[in-house]
Design a protein around this motif. Structure first.
Motif, PDB file in Angstrom:
ATOM      1  N   LYS A  54       0.963  -1.135  -0.138  1.00 37.49           N
ATOM      2  CA  LYS A  54      -0.064  -0.154   0.010  1.00 37.49           C
ATOM      3  C   LYS A  54       0.747   1.234  -0.127  1.00 37.49           C
ATOM      4  O   LYS A  54       1.719   1.402   0.766  1.00 37.49           O
ATOM      5  CB  LYS A  54      -0.777   0.061   1.029  1.00 37.49           C
ATOM      6  CG  LYS A  54      -1.838   1.201   1.053  1.00 37.49           C
ATOM      7  CD  LYS A  54      -2.480   1.408   2.548  1.00 37.49           C
ATOM      8  CE  LYS A  54      -1.370   2.173   3.539  1.00 37.49           C
ATOM      9  NZ  LYS A  54      -1.190   3.434   2.891  1.00 37.49           N
ATOM     10  N   THR A 109      -5.229   5.537   1.078  1.00 39.33           N
ATOM     11  CA  THR A 109      -5.568   4.857   2.243  1.00 39.33           C
ATOM     12  C   THR A 109      -6.599   3.747   1.488  1.00 39.33           C
ATOM     13  O   THR A 109      -7.284   3.913   0.400  1.00 39.33           O
ATOM     14  CB  THR A 109      -6.692   5.742   2.909  1.00 39.33           C
ATOM     15  OG1 THR A 109      -7.523   6.405   1.842  1.00 39.33           O
ATOM     16  CG2 THR A 109      -5.854   6.911   3.593  1.00 39.33           C
ATOM     17  N   ASN A 124      -7.653   4.291   7.431  1.00 37.85           N
ATOM     18  CA  ASN A 124      -7.247   5.484   7.475  1.00 37.85           C
ATOM     19  C   ASN A 124      -5.463   5.568   7.586  1.00 37.85           C
ATOM     20  O   ASN A 124      -4.906   6.372   7.874  1.00 37.85           O
ATOM     21  CB  ASN A 124      -7.699   6.447   8.872  1.00 37.85           C
ATOM     22  CG  ASN A 124      -9.098   6.844   8.593  1.00 37.85           C
ATOM     23  OD1 ASN A 124      -9.449   6.904   7.303  1.00 37.85           O
ATOM     24  ND2 ASN A 124      -9.767   7.132   9.498  1.00 37.85           N
ATOM     25  N   THR A 156      -1.975   5.945   6.433  1.00 35.17           N
ATOM     26  CA  THR A 156      -1.348   6.470   5.450  1.00 35.17           C
ATOM     27  C   THR A 156       0.121   6.071   5.046  1.00 35.17           C
ATOM     28  O   THR A 156       0.607   6.547   4.072  1.00 35.17           O
ATOM     29  CB  THR A 156      -1.318   8.029   5.564  1.00 35.17           C
ATOM     30  OG1 THR A 156      -0.788   8.354   6.767  1.00 35.17           O
ATOM     31  CG2 THR A 156      -2.991   8.362   5.871  1.00 35.17           C
TER      32      THR A 156
END
Length: 239
Positions: free
Chosen positions: A7, A12, A54, A56
């Motif tokens: 990721k 997000t 959430n 980041t």
């Protein structure tokens, strides 16, 4: 088969993706923060949800689907290799190690790599395990290595960014309808996205089963969620 991906920073994961990833791979989650080197593992859905919603920072994420080995904390990925200088993450079914009821195939592979050097590991994977996908994290430098083995799924758009998932079977590309929402708005009314999903599923069940008495009470108690549901399903409902 598991799901493995990186990721990117400042991207997000929408709650619909997290929900579907866990639904298809519910035998545990591993998350490595590539900046801090901190490795998080859990077998609990709610803890997994809290970790990812959430988030980041850049993360290596591994959702496990146990094809071998026990379903326990020790079989979750991020296995130490090369004198504990590197962490190994794997998606697929290995050819050279089969696993058993106690140790997964990846754990056995990691044990084999315990005291090998990284050049040996990469050469081995790219020679004998080309049908699997791997990520290797260098604890000292923070470098993420992706051996040239099986192809990865194409870039998937996620919240104005892209994620390269290890496979696409666990990602429903139509999920942008449903649980995807502005978390900054709904977190004022819900403790976390996990509760939101449970309530959303409950609403759909009440509608599907025509439980009008309970539905009337639900609408009164959850006006924001019901509004969101109607907005997202206005075409589907013929409104």
């Amino acid at each position: 088969m598991c799901m493995l991906f990186i990721k990117p920073e400042n991207v997000t994961l929408p709650v619909n993706y997290i929900e579907n990833l866990w639904l298809n791979n519910s035998d545990g989650l591993s998350v490595l923060n590539t900046k801090t080197g901190k490795l998080f593992k859990t077998l609990d859905k709610k803890d997994a949800f809290k970790m990812l919603v959430n988030a980041t920072d850049e993360l290596i994420c591994h959702f496990r689907y146990a094809t071998s080995g026990g379903i326990n904390y020790h079989q979750l990925h991020g296995f130490d290799i090369c004198d504990n200088d590197f962490l190994l993450f794997h998606n697929g079914i290995l050819k050279t190690f089969k696993g058993d009821g106690y140790l997964s195939d990846t754990q056995q592979l990691a044990n084999y790599f315990s005291y090998k050097n990284i050049d040996f590991v990469i050469d081995y994977l790219e020679t004998y395990e080309k049908t699997s996908r791997f990520l290797i994290y260098n604890k000292k430098t923070g470098e993420v290595i992706k051996p040239c083995c099986a192809p990865w799924a194409g870039d998937v758009p996620v919240n104005n960014g892209f994620i390269n998932f290890s496979n696409d079977y666990a990602i429903d590309y139509n999920l942008i309808y449903g649980y995807d929402f502005d978390s900054s708005y709904y977190y004022d009314d819900y403790d976390d996205g996990y509760n939101y999903i449970n309530d959303y599923n409950q609403l759909e069940d009440l509608i599907k089963n025509r439980q009008y008495n309970k539905l009337d009470e639900f609408v009164s108690d959850n006006p924001n969620l019901v509004t969101d549901y109607l907005i997202k399903n206005i075409n589907k409902l013929g409104l």
